[in-house]
Design a protein around this motif. Sequence first.
Motif, mmCIF file in Angstrom:
data_model
loop_
_atom_site.group_PDB
_atom_site.id
_atom_site.type_symbol
_atom_site.label_atom_id
_atom_site.label_comp_id
_atom_site.label_asym_id
_atom_site.label_seq_id
_atom_site.Cartn_x
_atom_site.Cartn_y
_atom_site.Cartn_z
ATOM 1 N N ARG A 1 -8.194 -1.449 6.769
ATOM 2 C CA ARG A 1 -8.700 -1.213 5.271
ATOM 3 C C ARG A 1 -8.466 -2.596 4.339
ATOM 4 N NH1 ARG A 1 -6.853 5.012 3.647
ATOM 5 N NH2 ARG A 1 -8.075 6.128 5.101
ATOM 6 N N CYS A 2 -7.739 -3.470 4.885
ATOM 7 C CA CYS A 2 -7.379 -4.725 4.167
ATOM 8 C C CYS A 2 -7.930 -5.910 4.945
ATOM 9 C CB CYS A 2 -5.901 -4.568 3.623
ATOM 10 S SG CYS A 2 -4.978 -4.948 5.147
ATOM 11 N N GLN A 3 -7.763 -7.008 4.179
ATOM 12 C CA GLN A 3 -8.030 -8.447 4.982
ATOM 13 C C GLN A 3 -6.899 -9.498 4.416
ATOM 14 O OE1 GLN A 3 -12.106 -8.932 4.475
ATOM 15 N NE2 GLN A 3 -11.742 -9.890 2.467
ATOM 16 N N LYS A 4 -6.824 -10.419 5.563
ATOM 17 C CA LYS A 4 -5.864 -11.535 5.130
ATOM 18 C C LYS A 4 -6.590 -12.944 5.532
ATOM 19 C CE LYS A 4 -2.486 -10.194 7.270
ATOM 20 N NZ LYS A 4 -0.836 -10.056 8.194
ATOM 21 N N LYS B 1 -9.520 -9.323 9.463
ATOM 22 C CA LYS B 1 -9.825 -7.873 9.184
ATOM 23 C C LYS B 1 -8.672 -6.867 9.590
ATOM 24 C CE LYS B 1 -14.615 -8.169 7.899
ATOM 25 N NZ LYS B 1 -16.178 -7.621 8.140
ATOM 26 N N CYS B 2 -7.979 -6.451 8.744
ATOM 27 C CA CYS B 2 -6.921 -5.321 9.252
ATOM 28 C C CYS B 2 -6.949 -3.873 9.000
ATOM 29 C CB CYS B 2 -5.675 -5.869 9.015
ATOM 30 S SG CYS B 2 -5.243 -7.583 9.546
ATOM 31 N N ASP C 1 -0.714 -9.988 2.814
ATOM 32 C CA ASP C 1 -0.873 -8.822 1.972
ATOM 33 C C ASP C 1 -0.835 -7.531 2.829
ATOM 34 O OD1 ASP C 1 -1.318 -10.712 0.228
ATOM 35 O OD2 ASP C 1 -3.473 -10.796 0.247
ATOM 36 N N CYS C 2 -1.129 -7.539 4.204
ATOM 37 C CA CYS C 2 -1.226 -6.198 5.018
ATOM 38 C C CYS C 2 -0.617 -6.527 6.247
ATOM 39 C CB CYS C 2 -2.563 -5.716 4.829
ATOM 40 S SG CYS C 2 -3.998 -6.814 5.678
ATOM 41 N N ASP C 3 -0.419 -5.638 6.728
ATOM 42 C CA ASP C 3 0.172 -5.802 8.425
ATOM 43 C C ASP C 3 -1.036 -5.607 9.371
ATOM 44 O OD1 ASP C 3 1.719 -5.692 10.729
ATOM 45 O OD2 ASP C 3 2.726 -3.723 10.275
ATOM 46 N N CYS C 4 -0.913 -6.764 10.045
ATOM 47 C CA CYS C 4 -1.977 -6.753 11.322
ATOM 48 C C CYS C 4 -1.248 -6.742 12.643
ATOM 49 C CB CYS C 4 -3.081 -7.949 11.079
ATOM 50 S SG CYS C 4 -4.066 -7.885 9.858
ATOM 51 N N GLN D 1 -1.774 -15.106 4.466
ATOM 52 C CA GLN D 1 -1.432 -14.037 3.502
ATOM 53 C C GLN D 1 -0.757 -13.144 4.056
ATOM 54 O OE1 GLN D 1 -5.468 -13.628 2.067
ATOM 55 N NE2 GLN D 1 -4.664 -13.822 0.068
#
Length: 853
Positions: free
Chosen positions: A763-766, A760-761, A786-789, A784
């Motif tokens: 507001r998004c998750q990968k 979990k990052c 999809d978002c920067d963690c 994935q």
Amino acid sequence: MKIPPETVQKWAITLSEQINAIASKYSGAALLQKKLKDVEPIIRIEDVDGARLVLDFAEEIERMLGSKMKSVKVSVKCSFLYCLDQSFFFRLWFRFDYFNALLVNTMDEEGNFIELGGEFPLEENEHFNKLSVNTLMSDIQVPTNVYNKDPNILNGVYMSEALNDIFINNFQKDPTLTWQYFGSSSGFFRLYPGIKWTPDANGVVSFDCRNRNWYIQAATSPKDIVIVVDVSGSMKGLKMTIAKHTINTILDTLGENDFVNVIAYTDYVRYVEPCFKGTLVQADLDNREHFKLLIEELHVKGEAKVKKAMKESFRILADARANGQGSLCNQAIMLITDGAMEDFQSVFEEFNWPDKKVRVFTYLIGRDMTFSENVKWIACNNKGYYTHISTLADVQENVMEYLHVLSRPMVINHDHDIIWTEAYMDSVLFKSKAHSLLLMTSVAMPVFSKKKETLSHGILLGVVGTDVPLLEVMKLAPRYKYSDGKKLKPKPNYNSVDLSEAEWEDTEDSLRTAMVKGETGTLSLDVRAAVDKGKRPLFLKNEYFYTTINETPFSFGMVLTRGHGQYMFFGNVSVEEGLHDLQQPDLSIADEWTYCETDIDPHHRKLTQLQAVVRYLTGKEPDLECDEILLQQVLFDAVVTAPLEAYWTALTVDEGMESAFLGTRSGLMRVIRYAGSEKRVGKKFLTPVDKENLFTVDHFPIWYRMAAENKPGQFFFYVPHDDINKAHRQKKVELMQPCNTEYPGFMYDTSIRETNSIIKCGRCQKMFVLQQVPNSNLVMLVVQADCDCLLNSFEHNATVKCNRMKSQKIRRRPESCHAYHPHENAKDCGGACGIAVSLTLYFICLGTSLALR
């Protein structure tokens, strides 16, 4: 998008097949295994007996350190035989010049040598870190703030001339000696061999031997110090500047065996470090530097009320004494003020009289002498010393007076305690970073006046000492005999590291406590060793062996890692066959290891270790002392690995391989590198990055260690971390200093072959899938994008830092304490008393001069 684990598994299997095929072909592992199979009948494997080895090593180290102590004792004995403590007025009427280390070989505009700067031959010397030295003579260094022709300096230099021959004789008897020196209580420093001293960028020589740990520890017993500074409104401007410099100078006179705190007062009392309220902290380098930073932030205001501050100081010292904390020896309060108006006698009656267990030293700051009698009365009625500091230039010499007072009981007893300092890095004599990062310890002894008429004054003349590089100690316990080579990692302002910081898995401090107590024994620990600048972990099962080194405050410990570290590998080959392969251009051996001892005979010091080995084995230097076991191992390794050079050469030509290298436990390396179409062999063609991965005296290369601890029969794949950063174009994150900040870290458990989950990052998750690559140390991680963690939040823990700095763990204390002597002349407490002594000497000099006329 979902990542199918089955797909990742197939990718991992395919990758395994490809990389293992490449590794098998290009490493030459099959060829090396075949060669080892052919010579199997002449191979033997022996268990390493750690319990025996640790005792053997300790005995060797004890013998070596004993020779250094003997040299120091000889120098101290000489100091008395040659009347080092004669009074200066016997020498004033004739001219006496000496070699000033700052001025030697310096000429004026007319081409003549300047005064105190005569011709002083210097020659580069391998034994002294390739510095230019004069092994036939010592010379004299004097700090800039000390007049180099002061009568006390001239007299002391003249009287210490006899040490020159003693230093030379010591070096001839023990060629492994390094720097020998005498630090005078008047400020000059006699150093052998002589050198050309280099000032700082401003032309200043700030080095003062009396601030060095070896001088302080030899001159005084351990001490608890509470520094009390007046920060009332009257201390503004230059007074506060002088006061801060005085505090810093006092801090510079403290060492590892001392404890300290700093209190500031106006009409109330406050600790400059609230974390240290009501206690004493060890005066190690970290704590001293921490105090200095806080002292710079002090500001003046309000009215001075010294009674509260003095009461608090006495309570701190009393609590330390009652609880068995601190130095358990000398105790003193340093009062820094521009005046004391209160009636403070009741404080001393309540806390310090009649025993006067706590000395009080007073420093009157500024030109105003209105309250000088009050400030002096405090010192003289509490076995201390009073000084008046009106300028910044006065600080150094006035602070030094307290060391002379604390040394009185030891001087009167004529107790010549020999001391060893903790490990430290000394950059004073060294111009390059490589030289300055030399860990060393120093052994020293005080020199006293034995004249009966000055006995009650306890006059300290100076300290004699010599340095012992820890590399020389480590050479007596060579890594190849017992371990995989854990490297000592220096830290900024390095002085020494507590064992609990190095072996933090020992949560009960069992190993530390046993070694502090000088016990002999063993201990097993499961450890995580950080390697590759802290970026990679090794999971090891270590066996620790430890014992004391007699006649010193040291203990010696060694580690055997279960598996690779438990066994020694031996094979017999002929000297002729081994010599042939040992002299091939692609082969080198560890320069810092001692295959042959080249430091005893000056004629051997310019030989490399490989040159020394070859000359010894060919009979050209039969007198060389060489390690027969290590030579046997390196000859065997040279023969067994010899076929790889031709194999690698063929691959680099036909297949475009960039480089190939091999290392063995005997410190042997084979290296082939191609630069375009040009073949280059040998260690000298390694890049700067490669050179960080050589066998050195205190560690094995990272690639060697990781492979040695890898699963037998399986390739270890190693990608330098810098290359990873380049491939991903990531911003390089500097490795920060440890202990006070918590960083996120990830460790892979090799028992887990595959797993997947969701991160979990915000507001998004990968999703990620992890799959072990069969028959390797690698894993395939598919994530994935999809978002920067990116994790960039680090948690600073001030409590951890506070507790670490306050920690007073069990430690080995000096064997003796000299805090009191009934014959001490406590009336010699500064001010007018000091003037009276000077006048006496003046009139004697005057009388002598008139008589001669």
